[in-house]
Design a protein around this motif. Structure first.
Motif, PDB file in Angstrom:
ATOM      1  N   PRO A 187      24.612 -13.323 115.121  1.00  0.00           N
ATOM      2  CA  PRO A 187      24.340 -12.087 115.871  1.00  0.00           C
ATOM      3  C   PRO A 187      23.729 -10.992 114.991  1.00  0.00           C
ATOM      4  N   LYS A 188      24.231 -10.843 113.774  1.00  0.00           N
ATOM      5  CA  LYS A 188      23.681  -9.835 112.866  1.00  0.00           C
ATOM      6  C   LYS A 188      22.225 -10.150 112.541  1.00  0.00           C
ATOM      7  N   ALA A 189      21.936 -11.407 112.240  1.00  0.00           N
ATOM      8  CA  ALA A 189      20.566 -11.808 111.916  1.00  0.00           C
ATOM      9  C   ALA A 189      19.640 -11.565 113.106  1.00  0.00           C
ATOM     10  N   ALA A 190      20.123 -11.850 114.321  1.00  0.00           N
ATOM     11  CA  ALA A 190      19.304 -11.651 115.513  1.00  0.00           C
ATOM     12  C   ALA A 190      19.029 -10.170 115.747  1.00  0.00           C
ATOM     13  N   HIS A 191      20.047  -9.334 115.580  1.00  0.00           N
ATOM     14  CA  HIS A 191      19.838  -7.882 115.746  1.00  0.00           C
ATOM     15  C   HIS A 191      18.852  -7.349 114.705  1.00  0.00           C
ATOM     16  N   GLU A 192      18.969  -7.837 113.473  1.00  0.00           N
ATOM     17  CA  GLU A 192      18.039  -7.399 112.426  1.00  0.00           C
ATOM     18  C   GLU A 192      16.610  -7.830 112.749  1.00  0.00           C
ATOM     19  N   LYS A 193      16.461  -9.025 113.317  1.00  0.00           N
ATOM     20  CA  LYS A 193      15.136  -9.516 113.680  1.00  0.00           C
ATOM     21  C   LYS A 193      14.540  -8.685 114.818  1.00  0.00           C
ATOM     22  N   VAL A 194      15.357  -8.326 115.808  1.00  0.00           N
ATOM     23  CA  VAL A 194      14.871  -7.481 116.897  1.00  0.00           C
ATOM     24  C   VAL A 194      14.421  -6.129 116.349  1.00  0.00           C
ATOM     25  N   THR A 195      15.176  -5.576 115.402  1.00  0.00           N
ATOM     26  CA  THR A 195      14.798  -4.304 114.788  1.00  0.00           C
ATOM     27  C   THR A 195      13.441  -4.429 114.110  1.00  0.00           C
ATOM     28  N   ARG A 196      13.238  -5.512 113.353  1.00  0.00           N
ATOM     29  CA  ARG A 196      11.936  -5.724 112.701  1.00  0.00           C
ATOM     30  C   ARG A 196      10.821  -5.875 113.741  1.00  0.00           C
ATOM     31  N   ASN A 197      11.120  -6.601 114.826  1.00  0.00           N
ATOM     32  CA  ASN A 197      10.110  -6.783 115.877  1.00  0.00           C
ATOM     33  C   ASN A 197       9.783  -5.475 116.578  1.00  0.00           C
ATOM     34  N   GLU A 198      10.776  -4.609 116.747  1.00  0.00           N
ATOM     35  CA  GLU A 198      10.520  -3.297 117.341  1.00  0.00           C
ATOM     36  C   GLU A 198       9.543  -2.498 116.486  1.00  0.00           C
ATOM     37  N   GLN A 199       9.653  -2.655 115.175  1.00  0.00           N
ATOM     38  CA  GLN A 199       8.752  -1.949 114.260  1.00  0.00           C
ATOM     39  C   GLN A 199       7.363  -2.594 114.246  1.00  0.00           C
ATOM     40  N   ARG A 200       7.317  -3.914 114.321  1.00  0.00           N
ATOM     41  CA  ARG A 200       6.042  -4.628 114.282  1.00  0.00           C
ATOM     42  C   ARG A 200       5.276  -4.531 115.592  1.00  0.00           C
ATOM     43  N   TYR A 201       6.005  -4.351 116.681  1.00  0.00           N
ATOM     44  CA  TYR A 201       5.401  -4.289 118.013  1.00  0.00           C
ATOM     45  C   TYR A 201       5.787  -2.987 118.708  1.00  0.00           C
ATOM     46  N   PRO A 202       5.275  -1.853 118.241  1.00  0.00           N
ATOM     47  CA  PRO A 202       5.610  -0.589 118.901  1.00  0.00           C
ATOM     48  C   PRO A 202       5.117  -0.605 120.348  1.00  0.00           C
ATOM     49  N   VAL A 203       5.912  -0.015 121.223  1.00  0.00           N
ATOM     50  CA  VAL A 203       5.606  -0.023 122.656  1.00  0.00           C
ATOM     51  C   VAL A 203       4.190   0.467 122.930  1.00  0.00           C
ATOM     52  N   GLU A 204       3.808   1.552 122.280  1.00  0.00           N
ATOM     53  CA  GLU A 204       2.493   2.137 122.566  1.00  0.00           C
ATOM     54  C   GLU A 204       1.336   1.207 122.211  1.00  0.00           C
ATOM     55  N   LYS A 205       1.547   0.242 121.328  1.00  0.00           N
ATOM     56  CA  LYS A 205       0.482  -0.703 120.967  1.00  0.00           C
ATOM     57  C   LYS A 205       0.648  -2.053 121.661  1.00  0.00           C
ATOM     58  N   ALA A 206       1.881  -2.451 121.924  1.00  0.00           N
ATOM     59  CA  ALA A 206       2.132  -3.812 122.377  1.00  0.00           C
ATOM     60  C   ALA A 206       2.373  -3.957 123.876  1.00  0.00           C
ATOM     61  N   LYS A 207       2.631  -2.879 124.565  1.00  0.00           N
ATOM     62  CA  LYS A 207       3.002  -2.968 125.979  1.00  0.00           C
ATOM     63  C   LYS A 207       1.931  -3.701 126.789  1.00  0.00           C
ATOM     64  N   GLY A 208       2.372  -4.775 127.458  1.00  0.00           N
ATOM     65  CA  GLY A 208       1.478  -5.542 128.310  1.00  0.00           C
ATOM     66  C   GLY A 208       0.515  -6.452 127.580  1.00  0.00           C
ATOM     67  N   ARG A 209       0.697  -6.602 126.264  1.00  0.00           N
ATOM     68  CA  ARG A 209      -0.212  -7.424 125.463  1.00  0.00           C
ATOM     69  C   ARG A 209       0.563  -8.539 124.785  1.00  0.00           C
ATOM     70  N   SER A 210      -0.070  -9.685 124.612  1.00  0.00           N
ATOM     71  CA  SER A 210       0.570 -10.790 123.914  1.00  0.00           C
ATOM     72  C   SER A 210      -0.027 -10.987 122.509  1.00  0.00           C
ATOM     73  N   THR A 211      -0.745  -9.991 122.055  1.00  0.00           N
ATOM     74  CA  THR A 211      -1.410 -10.048 120.756  1.00  0.00           C
ATOM     75  C   THR A 211      -0.381 -10.050 119.622  1.00  0.00           C
ATOM     76  N   LYS A 212      -0.637 -10.846 118.590  1.00  0.00           N
ATOM     77  CA  LYS A 212       0.238 -10.884 117.428  1.00  0.00           C
ATOM     78  C   LYS A 212       0.188  -9.541 116.722  1.00  0.00           C
TER      79      LYS A 212
END
Length: 117
Positions: free
Chosen positions: A88-113
């Motif tokens: 669970p800790k590793a998963a939460h840390e990964k979600v945090t990293r993904n939130e930083q890598r995929y900010p809503v304003e850039k990633a919303k509605g896009r499947s781009t890496k």
């Protein structure tokens, strides 16, 4: 311990393996291999389905998918046990990293890496 926690599941799996003397077979390599096999089996019920069909499975198809999802989870939890990873800790840390890598304003509605946003 609540029976629905990953910790409870982890302990139950460890007890299950210990009672059967299976720990000797549960090396990280073997568990990772088994996880990949089960992930492949998870894909099988979806083979040849359209996107729409994959969203509305029959009860039989859903039962098959559910069983395979459980197998994937069980091997993943056992692998985490073997490597002493707090999943669970590793998963939460990964979600945090993904939130930083995929900010809503850039990633919303896009499947781009992330590196191409």
């Amino acid at each position: 311990m609540h029976p629905d926690t990953l910790l409870a599941l982890s302990k139950r799996l460890a007890d299950f393996a210990q009672e059967r003397d299976w720990a000797q077979f549960h090396s990280p390599k073997n568990l990772a291999s088994a996880l990949v096999v089960e992930a492949g089996e998870l894909l099988e019920p979806f083979q040849w389905l359209t996107e729409a069909q994959s969203r509305s499975l029959s009860s039989e198809q859903l039962a098959a998918v559910t069983d395979e999802m459980a197998d994937v989870l069980l091997y993943l939890v056992q692998l985490a046990n073997a490597l002493q990873v707090d999943l669970p800790k590793a998963a939460h840390e990964k979600v945090t990293r993904n939130e930083q890598r995929y900010p809503v304003e850039k990633a919303k509605g896009r499947s781009t890496k992330h590196d191409a946003l």
